[in-house]
Design a protein around this motif. Sequence first.
Motif, PDB file in Angstrom:
ATOM      1  N   TYR A 161       0.818  -1.221   0.000  1.00 35.96           N
ATOM      2  CA  TYR A 161       0.000   0.000   0.000  1.00 35.96           C
ATOM      3  C   TYR A 161       0.852   1.272   0.000  1.00 35.96           C
ATOM      4  O   TYR A 161       0.430   2.310  -0.484  1.00 35.96           O
ATOM      5  N   MET A 162       2.063   1.212   0.549  1.00 31.85           N
ATOM      6  CA  MET A 162       2.917   2.392   0.575  1.00 31.85           C
ATOM      7  C   MET A 162       3.310   2.835  -0.836  1.00 31.85           C
ATOM      8  O   MET A 162       3.394   4.043  -1.124  1.00 31.85           O
ATOM      9  N   GLU A 163       3.535   1.871  -1.704  1.00 31.08           N
ATOM     10  CA  GLU A 163       3.869   2.210  -3.089  1.00 31.08           C
ATOM     11  C   GLU A 163       2.692   2.913  -3.757  1.00 31.08           C
ATOM     12  O   GLU A 163       2.870   3.864  -4.537  1.00 31.08           O
ATOM     13  N   VAL A 164       1.488   2.473  -3.453  1.00 31.49           N
ATOM     14  CA  VAL A 164       0.297   3.107  -4.013  1.00 31.49           C
ATOM     15  C   VAL A 164       0.160   4.538  -3.490  1.00 31.49           C
ATOM     16  O   VAL A 164      -0.081   5.486  -4.253  1.00 31.49           O
ATOM     17  N   LEU A 165       0.335   4.718  -2.182  1.00 31.28           N
ATOM     18  CA  LEU A 165       0.197   6.045  -1.586  1.00 31.28           C
ATOM     19  C   LEU A 165       1.250   7.016  -2.129  1.00 31.28           C
ATOM     20  O   LEU A 165       0.942   8.168  -2.462  1.00 31.28           O
ATOM     21  N   LEU A 166       2.481   6.547  -2.202  1.00 31.21           N
ATOM     22  CA  LEU A 166       3.551   7.413  -2.693  1.00 31.21           C
ATOM     23  C   LEU A 166       3.344   7.785  -4.153  1.00 31.21           C
ATOM     24  O   LEU A 166       3.605   8.926  -4.567  1.00 31.21           O
ATOM     25  N   THR A 167       2.861   6.844  -4.939  1.00 35.25           N
ATOM     26  CA  THR A 167       2.626   7.115  -6.350  1.00 35.25           C
ATOM     27  C   THR A 167       1.500   8.140  -6.522  1.00 35.25           C
ATOM     28  O   THR A 167       1.590   9.064  -7.333  1.00 35.25           O
ATOM     29  N   GLN A 168       0.426   7.972  -5.725  1.00 42.03           N
ATOM     30  CA  GLN A 168      -0.682   8.934  -5.792  1.00 42.03           C
ATOM     31  C   GLN A 168      -0.229  10.329  -5.350  1.00 42.03           C
ATOM     32  O   GLN A 168      -0.612  11.341  -5.962  1.00 42.03           O
ATOM     33  N   ARG A 169       0.585  10.374  -4.304  1.00 38.49           N
ATOM     34  CA  ARG A 169       1.085  11.669  -3.835  1.00 38.49           C
ATOM     35  C   ARG A 169       1.956  12.343  -4.879  1.00 38.49           C
ATOM     36  O   ARG A 169       1.818  13.538  -5.153  1.00 38.49           O
ATOM     37  N   ASP A 170       2.854  11.587  -5.488  1.00 41.17           N
ATOM     38  CA  ASP A 170       3.730  12.149  -6.517  1.00 41.17           C
ATOM     39  C   ASP A 170       2.933  12.632  -7.722  1.00 41.17           C
ATOM     40  O   ASP A 170       3.246  13.691  -8.309  1.00 41.17           O
ATOM     41  N   ALA A 171       1.908  11.868  -8.083  1.00 44.13           N
ATOM     42  CA  ALA A 171       1.084  12.263  -9.229  1.00 44.13           C
ATOM     43  C   ALA A 171       0.339  13.559  -8.932  1.00 44.13           C
ATOM     44  O   ALA A 171       0.245  14.458  -9.787  1.00 44.13           O
ATOM     45  N   LEU A 172      -0.204  13.682  -7.707  1.00 46.65           N
ATOM     46  CA  LEU A 172      -0.924  14.892  -7.334  1.00 46.65           C
ATOM     47  C   LEU A 172       0.012  16.098  -7.336  1.00 46.65           C
ATOM     48  O   LEU A 172      -0.333  17.167  -7.861  1.00 46.65           O
ATOM     49  N   GLU A 173       1.195  15.941  -6.763  1.00 43.92           N
ATOM     50  CA  GLU A 173       2.151  17.041  -6.724  1.00 43.92           C
ATOM     51  C   GLU A 173       2.587  17.457  -8.126  1.00 43.92           C
ATOM     52  O   GLU A 173       2.737  18.655  -8.408  1.00 43.92           O
ATOM     53  N   SER A 174       2.793  16.493  -9.004  1.00 40.88           N
ATOM     54  CA  SER A 174       3.236  16.816 -10.370  1.00 40.88           C
ATOM     55  C   SER A 174       2.157  17.571 -11.132  1.00 40.88           C
ATOM     56  O   SER A 174       2.462  18.483 -11.915  1.00 40.88           O
ATOM     57  N   LYS A 175       0.893  17.214 -10.904  1.00 41.36           N
ATOM     58  CA  LYS A 175      -0.199  17.936 -11.567  1.00 41.36           C
ATOM     59  C   LYS A 175      -0.277  19.370 -11.060  1.00 41.36           C
ATOM     60  O   LYS A 175      -0.508  20.304 -11.848  1.00 41.36           O
TER      61      LYS A 175
END
Length: 478
Positions: free
Chosen positions: A438-452
């Motif tokens: 789940y940590m990989e999912v959370l980190l990926t979602q966070r990075d995607a949000l920040e990049s947008k």
Amino acid sequence: MNKLNKIKYAGLTCVLISLASCSIPSVVTREENKTTPAVFANETNDTLNTAKTQWKSYFTDSNLSTLIDTALKNNQELNINMQELIIAQSEVRARKGEYLPFVNLGASAGVDKVGRFTNIGASEANTEIKDGIETPDPLQDYKIGAFATWEADIWGKLHNAKKAAVGRYLASVEGRNFVQTNLIAEIANSYYELLALDNQLDIVKQNIDIQTNALVIVKLQKESARVTELAVRRFEAQVLKTRGMQFSIQQQITETENKINFMVGRFPQAIAREHKSFEKLVPTKVNAGIPSQLLENRPDIKQAEMELLAANLDIKVAKARFYPSVSISAGIGFQAFNAKYLLSTPESLLYSFAGDLVAPLINRNAIKASYISANAKQIQAVYNYERTLVNAYVEVANQLSKIKNMQQSFELKSQEVEALNQSVGISNDLFKSARADYMEVLLTQRDALESKFELIETKKSQMNAFVDIYRALGGGWN
């Protein structure tokens, strides 16, 4: 006093006046330097200049154009500056009137009772005026006439003062133009900031939906013992954090809308806009021209130039105060002790004509101080002009560089967002098949949000550079 003595006194007076006007303190003056670089860095010597474009043609968004047009009519600061123009124009009129003759019409009436046992009362007692008429007691006095005064502007003091006032009036005009240029740019920047916030709010809402769905999946997996309670709590925390961001952005939207409304000169209300295509906005090509065109296009440079011209004239005005001043006064009218004799001529006729030649002789400290201050202000005006010119060049150079760098940054950031969007889908699929935690999912979602968010910020910076280069080149006031 015989005629020879009169000539001697007159000659002595002229000598003293001449001595008084010779000693003028020496001060340092500084001439302005108008030299500018031939071209901007990494630019050609093409004289095509975007500053000549009217703002309605430069900003094609109809909603933005409506806001700017309303602000140019209702903005309080702009209207205050308009009153400054009226004040400066009145100052020109006042200075112009000072070197023209002053002519006044006047009438007066009075009564004077002199004591009988005074020298005047004794001399007037039983004095006959004519035909047995004695001097009235009390003595009345009636007078009517026209009186004129005029200072001969031999040294150009009054004329230069008028020209200095004209220079300051023209500086006020350019000052208002500069306020208008900044107002248009500030409204445009705030408008693009508002569009960016709208897009960020949409991104947050989309991520809330994505994270909420992910939370549902995690809860199901927890029921099947595939994940622990820790994973559920981490996903819940992420959803709550994103929801908090939503309200923070909504507050920023409200404040930005009210900022625009204030500049437009109205009470808070919704700002009409279309934000869906914000990411696809492409600034039009900007032609910077050559640096020397800034002297013509930038209102703040022209304002500094007019203030420098006025400061140079102030020195001439201050210097002329050391020289003798020549004034002429004249008057004609009627005066009598009885109203029925007022228009009797030539007995009641009065006239006068006098000329004065005056120059400061002792204790000229105030004049010297004024002269030294005028010189100091002239040097200040030169430095201010040079600073304004250099600042204008730097602003243009910065914005030209920013336009190019933000364009490249936006292209790279778009590719980053695309890659992270794909990684979000991949991480979700791997998590469902238990091949990613789940940590990989959370980190990926966070990075995607920040990049947008960063992509939207980059687009906003790109549009800000598009606005600021227009202001830096001197566009928006014509």
